[in-house]
Design an enzyme around this catalytic site. Structure first.
Site, PDB file in Angstrom:
ATOM      1  N   SER A  23       0.818  -1.341  -0.063  1.00  9.67           N
ATOM      2  CA  SER A  23       0.085  -0.004  -0.202  1.00  9.67           C
ATOM      3  C   SER A  23       1.009   1.358   0.099  1.00  9.67           C
ATOM      4  O   SER A  23       0.301   2.246  -0.033  1.00  9.67           O
ATOM      5  CB  SER A  23      -0.857  -0.154   1.250  1.00  9.67           C
ATOM      6  OG  SER A  23      -0.165  -0.315   2.475  1.00  9.67           O
ATOM      7  N   HIS A 156     -38.789  22.268 -13.055  1.00  6.25           N
ATOM      8  CA  HIS A 156     -38.818  21.285 -14.253  1.00  6.25           C
ATOM      9  C   HIS A 156     -38.137  21.854 -15.614  1.00  6.25           C
ATOM     10  O   HIS A 156     -38.361  21.411 -16.489  1.00  6.25           O
ATOM     11  CB  HIS A 156     -40.262  20.776 -14.662  1.00  6.25           C
ATOM     12  CG  HIS A 156     -41.132  20.607 -13.586  1.00  6.25           C
ATOM     13  ND1 HIS A 156     -41.565  19.237 -13.042  1.00  6.25           N
ATOM     14  CD2 HIS A 156     -41.925  21.167 -12.509  1.00  6.25           C
ATOM     15  CE1 HIS A 156     -42.252  19.027 -11.968  1.00  6.25           C
ATOM     16  NE2 HIS A 156     -42.766  20.405 -11.579  1.00  6.25           N
ATOM     17  N   SER A 277     -11.952  25.130 -28.066  1.00  5.55           N
ATOM     18  CA  SER A 277     -12.003  23.709 -28.995  1.00  5.55           C
ATOM     19  C   SER A 277     -10.787  23.731 -29.753  1.00  5.55           C
ATOM     20  O   SER A 277     -10.231  24.746 -30.283  1.00  5.55           O
ATOM     21  CB  SER A 277     -13.167  23.750 -29.556  1.00  5.55           C
ATOM     22  OG  SER A 277     -13.241  23.393 -30.649  1.00  5.55           O
ATOM     23  N   LYS A 283     -15.294  28.592 -29.989  1.00  5.37           N
ATOM     24  CA  LYS A 283     -15.970  28.036 -28.741  1.00  5.37           C
ATOM     25  C   LYS A 283     -15.100  28.239 -27.275  1.00  5.37           C
ATOM     26  O   LYS A 283     -13.952  28.468 -27.387  1.00  5.37           O
ATOM     27  CB  LYS A 283     -15.873  26.408 -28.827  1.00  5.37           C
ATOM     28  CG  LYS A 283     -17.013  26.117 -30.007  1.00  5.37           C
ATOM     29  CD  LYS A 283     -17.404  24.689 -29.425  1.00  5.37           C
ATOM     30  CE  LYS A 283     -18.277  24.456 -28.438  1.00  5.37           C
ATOM     31  NZ  LYS A 283     -18.573  23.376 -28.224  1.00  5.37           N
ATOM     32  N   ASN A 285     -15.354  26.528 -23.596  1.00 10.06           N
ATOM     33  CA  ASN A 285     -16.104  25.397 -23.198  1.00 10.06           C
ATOM     34  C   ASN A 285     -16.209  25.236 -21.611  1.00 10.06           C
ATOM     35  O   ASN A 285     -14.856  25.619 -21.077  1.00 10.06           O
ATOM     36  CB  ASN A 285     -15.593  23.879 -23.764  1.00 10.06           C
ATOM     37  CG  ASN A 285     -15.785  23.605 -25.058  1.00 10.06           C
ATOM     38  OD1 ASN A 285     -16.811  24.246 -25.700  1.00 10.06           O
ATOM     39  ND2 ASN A 285     -15.004  23.148 -26.006  1.00 10.06           N
ATOM     40  N   GLU A 290     -18.028  20.779 -16.041  1.00  7.82           N
ATOM     41  CA  GLU A 290     -18.388  19.627 -16.613  1.00  7.82           C
ATOM     42  C   GLU A 290     -17.490  18.517 -15.722  1.00  7.82           C
ATOM     43  O   GLU A 290     -18.412  17.498 -15.438  1.00  7.82           O
ATOM     44  CB  GLU A 290     -17.881  19.286 -18.098  1.00  7.82           C
ATOM     45  CG  GLU A 290     -18.837  20.297 -19.033  1.00  7.82           C
ATOM     46  CD  GLU A 290     -18.575  20.082 -20.271  1.00  7.82           C
ATOM     47  OE1 GLU A 290     -19.184  19.846 -21.300  1.00  7.82           O
ATOM     48  OE2 GLU A 290     -17.177  20.504 -20.343  1.00  7.82           O
ATOM     49  N   GLN A 322      -7.717  -2.261   3.867  1.00  8.59           N
ATOM     50  CA  GLN A 322      -6.713  -1.310   3.276  1.00  8.59           C
ATOM     51  C   GLN A 322      -7.137  -0.529   2.137  1.00  8.59           C
ATOM     52  O   GLN A 322      -6.643   0.639   1.796  1.00  8.59           O
ATOM     53  CB  GLN A 322      -5.640  -2.184   2.723  1.00  8.59           C
ATOM     54  CG  GLN A 322      -4.468  -1.503   2.090  1.00  8.59           C
ATOM     55  CD  GLN A 322      -3.338  -2.310   1.843  1.00  8.59           C
ATOM     56  OE1 GLN A 322      -2.446  -2.621   2.876  1.00  8.59           O
ATOM     57  NE2 GLN A 322      -3.172  -2.879   0.666  1.00  8.59           N
ATOM     58  N   LYS A 325      -8.077   3.591   1.819  1.00 19.55           N
ATOM     59  CA  LYS A 325      -6.990   4.753   1.710  1.00 19.55           C
ATOM     60  C   LYS A 325      -7.350   5.440   0.141  1.00 19.55           C
ATOM     61  O   LYS A 325      -7.605   6.410   0.042  1.00 19.55           O
ATOM     62  CB  LYS A 325      -5.842   4.441   2.024  1.00 19.55           C
ATOM     63  CG  LYS A 325      -5.735   4.666   3.595  1.00 19.55           C
ATOM     64  CD  LYS A 325      -4.219   4.283   3.940  1.00 19.55           C
ATOM     65  CE  LYS A 325      -4.202   2.805   4.460  1.00 19.55           C
ATOM     66  NZ  LYS A 325      -5.055   1.819   5.096  1.00 19.55           N
TER      67      LYS A 325
END
Ligand code: ARG
Length: 459
Positions: A23, A156, A277, A283, A285, A290, A322, A325
Site C-alpha cells: 500500500s 422542471h 476547442s 468555442k 467550453n 463539466e 486497506q 485509503k
C-alpha cells in the site's frame, strides 16, 4: 530483503503478490502522522519501563530525523517497503540499529494504521472545511453584489416565477453549510484513539491509553479493541460527505453550464476557468464545470465501492480494509481541486442583467393574478382555472397578457383591469414574498446577514 514479519516464512513473497499486497504507493501521505503517533507510543513504552531512557532518546532522535526526511522529501522508499509503517520502521533500524526493534512492542499495524488515518483525517477535514467556506463566501458575495437583479426561477427546467438572482445564489449556500455540519459530526465521532488496541485483543502492557489519546489530540481512547481495528465508519462517512458535497457542487455546476449557453446567455464564464476547442475557434467550453459534475459520479462510485468492501467483513481487521485509503484520498484530492475551482469561477464570472431580465416573460406572473383573485374572495382552485383559461385565450389570439382588453379582465373580476399593470410587475411579485426564507429584497438581505454570521462561527 526479509520482511519485518518474515520469520516463519521459508520463501520470498511472489513479486506480483507483493505488489497486490503493498500500500506504500498510496499510504505514504500518512508518514508524518505515523511518526507523530510513534513518538507518543515510545513515551508510553518508556513510562512502563519497556524502554530505557537511552533507548527512548535514540528512537525519538531517529524518528525526528525520519520526519525531516519526510518533510524535505529525501526519504528513500525501497522496493521492499510494503507500507508506510514498515518503511519507517525499516529506516529507523538503518539509523539507530537494534533499539528500533522495540518500537512495535504492544502495537500492531492494525491499531497503528487507524490512528494515523484519523490523525490525517482531522487535518484533511479542516482543509476541506476551509475550502467549502471559500465557496460559500463567493456565493454570499455574488448574492450581495447581484442584489436587485430579477431572474426567472425554474421548476422542471420551465420558467416558473420571478425571483431575485441573489436568492438563487444563496440557495446554493445552505447545502454547503449542511455539508460542513455533517463533516464536523463525522470528525467528532471519529475522535477516539484506536492506538493501544493492538492487533484486535487489546494491549497486554499497562500503558495509559487515556494519556496516549490526549497526547494525540483525541477526546478519549476507543472503547473496544476489536471495533477499533475494524471500524471504518470515519472513512465511509467521509466518502458520504464527499459524495453529497460533490452532488451539491455538481448541481451548481450544471446550472452554471446551462446559464452560460447562448440559449440562456445569463452569464459569461471566466477565461481562466474554461477551455477552447481544438477545431472550432469560436468555442469557449465549460470543461471545469463539466468535470466537477462528473467527479460527483466518480466520488459516489468510491462511496458505494467502499461500502461494498466493508459489508462482508466479519470482525476485527481484514486486509480488505486497506482499500479505505485509495477511495478516501482520491475523494479528498478531488475536492481539493473542485472546491477552489468553483470558488474561482464564482468570483470571476460576469452576469448579463439584460439577458436575465429578458427571461421574465409576463406569463410568470400567472400565479400573481390567481393570488389577486384569491384576495378578492375567489377560491384558489377557481382562480387557477380562470387564469388558465385567460392564458389559453391569449395563446389562441396571439396576444400578451399585458394586451388583454379591460372588458375581458372585468369579466373575471371587476377590480382586475385597474390593478392589471401592478399585478404584472415582477418587482411586485418578488416583494410580496417577504416571509422568512422568501425572495423579497428584505428577506434576501436577511439571508445575506445570516449567511455572513454563519461563516464567522464554527459549523
Ligand atoms: N497497509 C495496511 C492497511 O492499510 C496496514 C495494516 C496491515 N495490517 C496487517 N495485519 N497486515 O490496512
Amino acid at each position: 530483503m526479509t520482511k519485518l514479519w518474515g520469520g516463519r516464512f521459508t520463501s520470498q513473497t511472489d513479486s506480483l503478490a507483493a505488489q497486490l499486497n503493498a500500500s506504500i504507493a498510496f499510504d505514504w501521505r500518512l508518514a508524518p502522522y505515523d511518526v507523530a503517533a510513534s513518538c507518543v507510543w515510545v513515551e508510553e513504552l518508556a513510562e512502563i519501563g519497556l524502554l530505557s531512557v537511552e533507548e527512548r532518546q535514540q528512537i525519538q532522535t531517529g524518528l525526528q530525523q525520519i520526519l525531516a526526511e519526510i518533510q524535505n522529501q529525501t526519504f528513500q522508499i525501497k522496493p521492499d517497503d510494503e507500507d508506510v509503517h514498515t518503511a519507517i520502521e525499516r529506516r529507523l533500524f538503518e539509523l539507530i540499529g537494534e533499539p528500533a526493534g522495540k518500537i512495535h512492542t504492544g502495537r500492531s499495524r492494525n491499531d497503528q494504521v487507524m490512528t494515523d488515518f484519523l490523525l490525517w483525517l482531522r487535518e484533511a477535514g479542516q482543509q476541506v472545511d476551509a475550502a467549502v467556506v471559500e465557496v460559500q463566501k463567493a456565493l454570499v458575495e455574488r448574492a450581495a453584489s447581484d442584489q436587485g437583479v430579477i431572474i426567472s426561477g425554474y421548476t422542471h427546467l420551465q420558467r416558473a416565477q420571478p425571483i431575485l438572482l441573489s436568492h438563487w445564489w444563496l440557495s446554493h449556500f445552505y447545502p454547503l453549510q449542511r455539508d460542513r455540519q455533517y463533516l464536523a459530526f463525522l470528525l467528532q465521532q471519529a475522535n477516539l484513539c484506536p492506538l493501544g488496541s493492538s492487533a484486535l485483543a487489546g494491549c497486554p502492557y499497562p500503558i495509559n491509553r487515556t494519556r496516549l489519546a490526549q497526547k494525540l489530540g483525541f477526546d478519549a481512547p476507543s472503547p473496544n479493541s476489536i471495533d477499533a481495528v475494524s471500524n471504518r465508519d470515519a472513512a465511509a462517512s467521509f466518502l458520504f460527505f464527499a459524495s453529497l458535497l460533490s452532488v451539491h457542487l455538481s448541481r451548481l455546476a450544471e446550472a452554471l453550464i446551462l446559464f452560460s449557453t447562448s440559449e440562456f446567455g445569463f452569464l459569461e464564464l471566466p477565461d481562466a476557468f474554461t477551455t477552447g476547442s481544438s477545431i472550432m475557434p469560436q468555442k469557449k467550453n465549460p470543461d471545469m464545470l463539466e468535470l466537477t459534475r462528473a467527479k460527483a459520479g466518480t466520488t459516489i462510485g468510491q462511496l458505494t465501492g467502499f461500502l461494498s468492501v466493508l459489508k462482508n467483513l466479519p470482525s476485527a481487521y481484514d486486509k480488505d480494509l486497506q482499500e479505505d485509503k485509495p477511495a478516501v484520498f482520491t475523494a479528498f484530492d478531488t475536492l481539493s481541486l473542485t472546491l477552489p475551482v468553483m470558488y474561482g469561477i464564482l468570483q470571476n464570472l460576469s452576469i448579463h442583467p439584460e439577458k436575465i431580465s429578458a427571461s421574465i416573460d409576463p406569463t410568470l406572473l400567472a400565479t400573481e393574478i390567481a393570488d389577486f383573485l384569491v384576495m378578492q374572495g375567489i377560491p384558489f382552485r377557481k382562480a387557477h382555472r380562470l387564469v388558465g383559461e385567460l392564458i389559453k385565450d391569449c395563446m389562441n389570439r396571439g396576444i400578451a397578457l399585458i394586451q388583454v382588453p379591460a372588458e375581458r379582465l372585468a369579466k373575471i373580476h371587476e377590480s382586475l383591469p385597474q390593478q392589471w399593470v401592478k399585478i404584472l410587475d415582477p418587482h411586485y411579485a418578488v416583494e410580496r414574498r417577504s416571509q422568512f426564507g422568501g425572495t423579497s429584497s428584505d428577506s434576501v438581505k436577511n439571508q445575506i446577514l445570516q449567511a455572513r454570521e454563519i461563516l464567522q462561527k464554527l459549523p
